[in-house]
Design a protein around this motif. Structure first.
Motif, PDB file in Angstrom:
ATOM      1  N   TYR A 172       2.930  14.062   8.799  1.00  0.00           N
ATOM      2  CA  TYR A 172       2.619  12.753   9.373  1.00  0.00           C
ATOM      3  C   TYR A 172       2.848  12.727  10.883  1.00  0.00           C
ATOM      4  O   TYR A 172       2.181  11.977  11.598  1.00  0.00           O
ATOM      5  CB  TYR A 172       3.416  11.660   8.669  1.00  0.00           C
ATOM      6  CG  TYR A 172       2.797  11.246   7.357  1.00  0.00           C
ATOM      7  CD1 TYR A 172       1.607  10.527   7.327  1.00  0.00           C
ATOM      8  CD2 TYR A 172       3.378  11.611   6.148  1.00  0.00           C
ATOM      9  CE1 TYR A 172       1.019  10.162   6.127  1.00  0.00           C
ATOM     10  CE2 TYR A 172       2.801  11.253   4.937  1.00  0.00           C
ATOM     11  CZ  TYR A 172       1.613  10.530   4.939  1.00  0.00           C
ATOM     12  OH  TYR A 172       1.018  10.183   3.746  1.00  0.00           O
TER      13      TYR A 172
ATOM     14  N   ASP B 280      -3.501   5.979   7.921  1.00  0.00           N
ATOM     15  CA  ASP B 280      -4.353   5.779   6.752  1.00  0.00           C
ATOM     16  C   ASP B 280      -5.766   5.418   7.224  1.00  0.00           C
ATOM     17  O   ASP B 280      -5.941   4.426   7.941  1.00  0.00           O
ATOM     18  CB  ASP B 280      -3.778   4.647   5.891  1.00  0.00           C
ATOM     19  CG  ASP B 280      -4.498   4.487   4.566  1.00  0.00           C
ATOM     20  OD1 ASP B 280      -5.679   4.879   4.453  1.00  0.00           O
ATOM     21  OD2 ASP B 280      -3.884   3.956   3.619  1.00  0.00           O
TER      22      ASP B 280
ATOM     23  N   ARG C 216      -8.078   3.917   5.852  1.00  0.00           N
ATOM     24  CA  ARG C 216      -8.481   2.573   5.438  1.00  0.00           C
ATOM     25  C   ARG C 216      -8.098   1.514   6.463  1.00  0.00           C
ATOM     26  O   ARG C 216      -8.770   0.479   6.571  1.00  0.00           O
ATOM     27  CB  ARG C 216      -7.836   2.228   4.090  1.00  0.00           C
ATOM     28  CG  ARG C 216      -8.347   3.032   2.912  1.00  0.00           C
ATOM     29  CD  ARG C 216      -7.538   2.723   1.660  1.00  0.00           C
ATOM     30  NE  ARG C 216      -6.162   3.214   1.770  1.00  0.00           N
ATOM     31  CZ  ARG C 216      -5.245   3.044   0.817  1.00  0.00           C
ATOM     32  NH1 ARG C 216      -5.556   2.369  -0.292  1.00  0.00           N
ATOM     33  NH2 ARG C 216      -4.030   3.542   0.969  1.00  0.00           N
ATOM     34  N   THR C 217      -7.026   1.771   7.211  1.00  0.00           N
ATOM     35  CA  THR C 217      -6.507   0.751   8.128  1.00  0.00           C
ATOM     36  C   THR C 217      -7.540   0.356   9.164  1.00  0.00           C
ATOM     37  O   THR C 217      -7.852  -0.828   9.342  1.00  0.00           O
ATOM     38  CB  THR C 217      -5.224   1.262   8.806  1.00  0.00           C
ATOM     39  OG1 THR C 217      -4.239   1.539   7.804  1.00  0.00           O
ATOM     40  CG2 THR C 217      -4.680   0.225   9.780  1.00  0.00           C
TER      41      THR C 217
ATOM     42  N   ARG D  95       0.805  -1.218   0.000  1.00  0.00           N
ATOM     43  CA  ARG D  95       0.000   0.000   0.000  1.00  0.00           C
ATOM     44  C   ARG D  95       0.837   1.267   0.000  1.00  0.00           C
ATOM     45  O   ARG D  95       0.450   2.285  -0.598  1.00  0.00           O
ATOM     46  CB  ARG D  95      -0.933  -0.003   1.220  1.00  0.00           C
ATOM     47  CG  ARG D  95      -1.862   1.194   1.272  1.00  0.00           C
ATOM     48  CD  ARG D  95      -2.679   1.206   2.566  1.00  0.00           C
ATOM     49  NE  ARG D  95      -3.604   0.073   2.621  1.00  0.00           N
ATOM     50  CZ  ARG D  95      -4.376  -0.170   3.685  1.00  0.00           C
ATOM     51  NH1 ARG D  95      -4.298   0.613   4.755  1.00  0.00           N
ATOM     52  NH2 ARG D  95      -5.204  -1.198   3.668  1.00  0.00           N
ATOM     53  N   HIS D  96       1.995   1.259   0.650  1.00  0.00           N
ATOM     54  CA  HIS D  96       2.695   2.522   0.907  1.00  0.00           C
ATOM     55  C   HIS D  96       4.098   2.609   0.300  1.00  0.00           C
ATOM     56  O   HIS D  96       4.781   3.614   0.523  1.00  0.00           O
ATOM     57  CB  HIS D  96       2.770   2.769   2.420  1.00  0.00           C
ATOM     58  CG  HIS D  96       1.418   2.896   3.061  1.00  0.00           C
ATOM     59  ND1 HIS D  96       0.599   3.983   2.839  1.00  0.00           N
ATOM     60  CD2 HIS D  96       0.741   2.059   3.894  1.00  0.00           C
ATOM     61  CE1 HIS D  96      -0.527   3.823   3.528  1.00  0.00           C
ATOM     62  NE2 HIS D  96      -0.462   2.662   4.162  1.00  0.00           N
TER      63      HIS D  96
ATOM     64  N   GLU E 271       6.824   4.048   6.539  1.00  0.00           N
ATOM     65  CA  GLU E 271       5.731   3.283   5.935  1.00  0.00           C
ATOM     66  C   GLU E 271       4.769   2.789   7.010  1.00  0.00           C
ATOM     67  O   GLU E 271       3.541   2.779   6.812  1.00  0.00           O
ATOM     68  CB  GLU E 271       6.306   2.105   5.150  1.00  0.00           C
ATOM     69  CG  GLU E 271       7.141   2.532   3.949  1.00  0.00           C
ATOM     70  CD  GLU E 271       7.902   1.380   3.317  1.00  0.00           C
ATOM     71  OE1 GLU E 271       8.223   1.480   2.123  1.00  0.00           O
ATOM     72  OE2 GLU E 271       8.188   0.385   4.027  1.00  0.00           O
TER      73      GLU E 271
ATOM     74  N   GLN F 217       2.627   5.728   7.988  1.00  0.00           N
ATOM     75  CA  GLN F 217       1.613   5.970   6.963  1.00  0.00           C
ATOM     76  C   GLN F 217       0.466   4.969   7.072  1.00  0.00           C
ATOM     77  O   GLN F 217      -0.707   5.321   6.907  1.00  0.00           O
ATOM     78  CB  GLN F 217       2.248   5.906   5.570  1.00  0.00           C
ATOM     79  CG  GLN F 217       3.132   7.092   5.231  1.00  0.00           C
ATOM     80  CD  GLN F 217       3.769   6.921   3.869  1.00  0.00           C
ATOM     81  OE1 GLN F 217       4.662   6.085   3.678  1.00  0.00           O
ATOM     82  NE2 GLN F 217       3.312   7.697   2.906  1.00  0.00           N
ATOM     83  N   TYR F 218       0.806   3.729   7.341  1.00  0.00           N
ATOM     84  CA  TYR F 218      -0.205   2.682   7.517  1.00  0.00           C
ATOM     85  C   TYR F 218      -1.122   2.989   8.693  1.00  0.00           C
ATOM     86  O   TYR F 218      -2.347   2.849   8.605  1.00  0.00           O
ATOM     87  CB  TYR F 218       0.503   1.337   7.715  1.00  0.00           C
ATOM     88  CG  TYR F 218      -0.371   0.216   8.227  1.00  0.00           C
ATOM     89  CD1 TYR F 218      -1.249  -0.447   7.383  1.00  0.00           C
ATOM     90  CD2 TYR F 218      -0.288  -0.182   9.556  1.00  0.00           C
ATOM     91  CE1 TYR F 218      -2.043  -1.487   7.858  1.00  0.00           C
ATOM     92  CE2 TYR F 218      -1.067  -1.223  10.045  1.00  0.00           C
ATOM     93  CZ  TYR F 218      -1.948  -1.873   9.186  1.00  0.00           C
ATOM     94  OH  TYR F 218      -2.734  -2.897   9.669  1.00  0.00           O
TER      95      TYR F 218
END
Length: 335
Positions: free
Chosen positions: A310, A230, A232-233, A203-204, A223, A226-227
């Motif tokens: 972030y 996100d 969506r996570t 994904r990243h 990464e 970011q996960y």
């Protein structure tokens, strides 16, 4: 679900909800409430904590613990508004020691392996005597320790009312870096690499190699960040317990914890709990000899390569843990 099943579930949840809200406003056992279990003549840890007749050393430690309880209660009042209904499933992180009238909410990456070892000694009736003789993987085997979620609602309520409840917390970002280092930089954690690493890289990471996606064993910290942020996570599934927020694991604004220990003062805080349980003379909390323990300096090195954008998103994600447990915003953040 059949209508009768829904009614039973609502009744059970309602019982637990009433109790949890009751505990949010109480700071010590009501006068006349017997916190001893039937057949016991000794003081329970809860009685020892609130009756104020302990040794001077224990009293000094408890003044610090009392201050943390009060700060947590004030933070809950200031920063939480929504009333949450807890189900027994929400109590799966609360380990029960009926022999010593203790409830411990374990938080991964906050010395929980050693606390589980200690509780295995306390509940084993002599099978275990030395916490460090228990392999780390055995301490995490489901079924070796009972959790509050395994009991009926009346039994849950009784234990919450009369047992000493304690939790250990840690600076949220130091805990997060510790989780990343353990789960994504150690070659032996192949299950985490396959379960989460492959998804994170796919994904990243721009144009990842097929082998990187297949193995998932070289996730970079940025990464991972970011996960986490996100959207969506969390829509796909709950956070893994190793990076889930403490307030989501242990519900400190709904369950009144009598002791809030900190990783930064682990040894004296652990000693205070063992003293309250009356086992300080026979059991010592294991100390770690690791020289690579994740601290603020190490966390700063990891966050140095995270952009302010972030950093801010991640801080907002863990903001409640910073507020509830009185951790300052890290100086290394550039938000």
């Amino acid at each position: 679900m059949p209508k009768g099943g829904r009614l039973l579930l609502a009744t059970c949840l309602g019982s637990l909800f009433v109790l949890v809200l009751y505990f949010q406003t109480i700071t010590k056992p009501e006068p006349g409430v017997n916190t001893r279990r039937p057949g016991k003549s000794r003081r329970s840890p809860l009685q020892t904590l609130y009756n104020g007749d302990q040794q001077l050393e224990l009293l000094a430690a408890q003044r610090s613990l009392q201050g943390r309880r009060e700060l947590l209660e004030q933070a809950c009042l200031s920063h939480t508004r929504k009333r949450q209904v807890l189900s027994p499933e929400d109590l799966k992180h609360l380990i029960v020691d009926d022999k010593h009238s203790l409830i411990y909410c374990y938080v991964p990456k906050v010395a929980c392996t050693n606390w589980k070892r200690v509780l295995m000694v306390l509940t084993s009736d002599g099978r275990y005597t030395d916490p460090l003789s228990i392999p780390a993987n055995e301490a995490h085997v489901a079924g070796n320790l009972r959790t509050l979620s395994e009991f009926s609602v009346p039994e849950i309520n009784r234990r919450l009312r009369s047992y000493l409840k304690f939790i250990f917390v840690r600076d949220p970002f130091e805990r997060l870096v510790s989780a990343y280092r353990n789960k994504f930089t150690r070659s032996y954690n192949t299950a985490f690499h396959r379960r989460y690493g492959t998804k994170i890289i796919r994904r990243h990471r721009p144009e990842p190699d097929p082998e990187e996606i297949e193995k998932g064993n070289n996730v970079l910290f940025h990464e991972f960040v970011q996960y986490l942020v996100d959207p969506r996570t969390q829509r796909e599934e709950p956070f893994n317990e190793h990076w889930e927020r403490v307030h989501s694991l242990c519900h400190p604004c709904l369950i009144h914890y009598d002791v809030v220990g900190k990783y930064e003062t682990l040894e004296p805080d652990a000693q205070a709990v063992l003293s309250l349980a009356g086992v300080e003379g026979t059991l010592k909390f294991p100390t770690s000899g690791k020289s690579t323990r994740t601290d603020g300096n190490m966390a700063a090195r990891y966050f140095k390569h995270i952009s302010p954008f972030y950093q801010k998103k991640l801080f907002n994600l863990y903001r409640m843990d910073f507020l509830l447990f009185n951790y300052s915003t890290p100086e290394y953040l550039r938000t």
